[in-house]
Design an enzyme around this catalytic site. Structure first.
Site, PDB file in Angstrom:
ATOM      1  N   ASP A   1       0.818  -1.227   0.000  1.00  0.00           N
ATOM      2  CA  ASP A   1       0.000   0.000   0.000  1.00  0.00           C
ATOM      3  C   ASP A   1       0.845   1.267   0.000  1.00  0.00           C
ATOM      4  OD1 ASP A   1       0.662  -0.947   2.596  1.00  0.00           O
ATOM      5  OD2 ASP A   1      -0.865   0.302   3.537  1.00  0.00           O
ATOM      6  N   HIS A   2       2.186   1.110   0.033  1.00  0.00           N
ATOM      7  CA  HIS A   2       3.057   2.288   0.031  1.00  0.00           C
ATOM      8  C   HIS A   2       3.941   2.386  -1.213  1.00  0.00           C
ATOM      9  CE1 HIS A   2       2.091   3.434   4.216  1.00  0.00           C
ATOM     10  NE2 HIS A   2       1.740   2.168   4.237  1.00  0.00           N
TER      11      HIS A   2
ATOM     12  N   HIS B   1      -4.024   6.938   6.646  1.00  0.00           N
ATOM     13  CA  HIS B   1      -3.820   5.489   6.671  1.00  0.00           C
ATOM     14  C   HIS B   1      -4.985   4.788   7.378  1.00  0.00           C
ATOM     15  CE1 HIS B   1      -1.584   1.639   7.228  1.00  0.00           C
ATOM     16  NE2 HIS B   1      -1.019   2.011   6.090  1.00  0.00           N
TER      17      HIS B   1
HETATM   18 ZN   LIG Z   1       0.433   0.775   5.231  1.00  0.00          ZN
HETATM   19 ZN   LIG Z   2       2.886  -1.171   6.551  1.00  0.00          ZN
END
Ligand SMILES: [Zn+2]
Ligand SMILES: [Zn+2]
Length: 303
Positions: A66-67, A270
């Site tokens: 997710d990054h 987040h």
């Molecule tokens: Zn994350």
């Molecule tokens: Zn993470």
């Protein structure tokens, strides 16, 4: 002088409820720095009218998808769109291999130099510095190696008191000397003192970014006094056991961290896919630290 951040994604783990995974675009004097690059980041840049070609630095906090899963797509598009200027990429050392293998098997020979700079998740340090800012990394406490980032504006020159300087007949060519805090002596021996014709510049501002981390407070020294702190707030505090298990922070903890760090403002993001509505997270955080805002996608915050 521009110092602002646009949120491109604020979801954890998976894209949900029109929220994209982590990515932010830092704009410092119209130069772009991309912080994390979750899947779909290049589409988000297009959506908000931000030119990807203007990015010269990309910083990746850690290797959870997710990054960074948007990174290869973004780099491919820059290549196809004819970029030749170098791109500086900062991240965990394994990231280099991940990128190389993808371009190897697609037989893509990037048209631009991709300069990889390995980050150290054990020790804090400066990763780059230019005329606009200094960027530092510091260790966070996550399931895999992870770093936070702190961006601090370079000290500015002193400001000329224009009316006073003009009244004294000081030629404009002398201004740069006075702005640097130096006195100027003319050919005839007349002295113009910087202290008489300038005032202190604005204080350099700073932005700290904590992507994914347990609330250990071990990184407090690196976020202390940040004008704006971005901190993950994945869960509400009633999910603390889950936060501990997954090495994440709750909204209440994020507020406490901002409070303890003496941050000017707090941005939280987040957000877990379990929350359709974000207001409860905001309210919980504000009960501890009033100056909190949600990192809502498409929003630009002046830092
Ligand atoms: Zn994350
Ligand atoms: Zn993470």
């Amino acid at each position: 002088v521009r110092f602002e951040v646009t949120i491109l994604g604020s979801s954890s783990a998976t894209p949900v409820f029109n929220r994209n995974p982590s990515a932010q675009l830092l704009n410092v004097n119209d130069k772009y720095y991309l912080i994390d690059c979750g899947e779909g980041t290049q589409l988000q840049l297009l959506r908000y009218g931000l030119k990807a070609q203007r990015i010269d630095h990309i910083l990746i906090s850690h290797l959870h998808g997710d990054h960074y899963l948007g990174l290869v797509g973004l780099l491919s598009s820059l290549h196809l769109n004819g970029r030749t200027r170098p791109m500086y990429l900062y991240g965990p050392k394994e990231l280099k291999e991940i990128i190389e293998v993808q371009f190897l098997y697609s037989q893509t020979d990037l048209r631009f130099p991709l300069v990889f700079v390995e980050t150290d998740s054990e020790r804090p340090g400066v990763i780059f510095s230019n005329e606009d800012l200094v960027a530092e990394t510091f260790p966070l406490e996550h399931r895999i190696p992870c770093t936070g980032f702190r961006f601090t504006q370079q000290p500015r020159l002193r400001r000329i008191l224009k009316a006073e300087a003009e009244a004294a007949g000081i030629p404009a060519e002398v201004f740069p000397v006075l702005k640097r805090g130096l006195d100027f002596t003319t050919a005839t021996g007349r002295i113009y003192r910087s202290a008489d014709f300038t005032v202190d510049p604005e204080r350099p501002r700073s932005y700290a970014y904590c992507s994914d981390t347990l609330d250990t407070r071990s990184y407090m020294a690196w976020i202390r006094g940040a004008d704006t702190l971005y901190h993950e707030a994945t869960f509400l505090h009633d999910m603390l056991p889950r936060a501990l298990e997954t090495f994440h922070t709750t909204a209440r903890q994020a507020g406490e961290i901002a409070q303890e760090a003496g941050a000017g403002h707090l941005l939280i993001g987040h957000f877990s896919a379990r929350y359709r509505e974000l207001k409860p997270l905001l309210d919980e955080c504000k009960s501890v630290f009033e100056k909190t805002q949600l990192a809502v996608e498409g929003t630009t915050f002046t830092l």
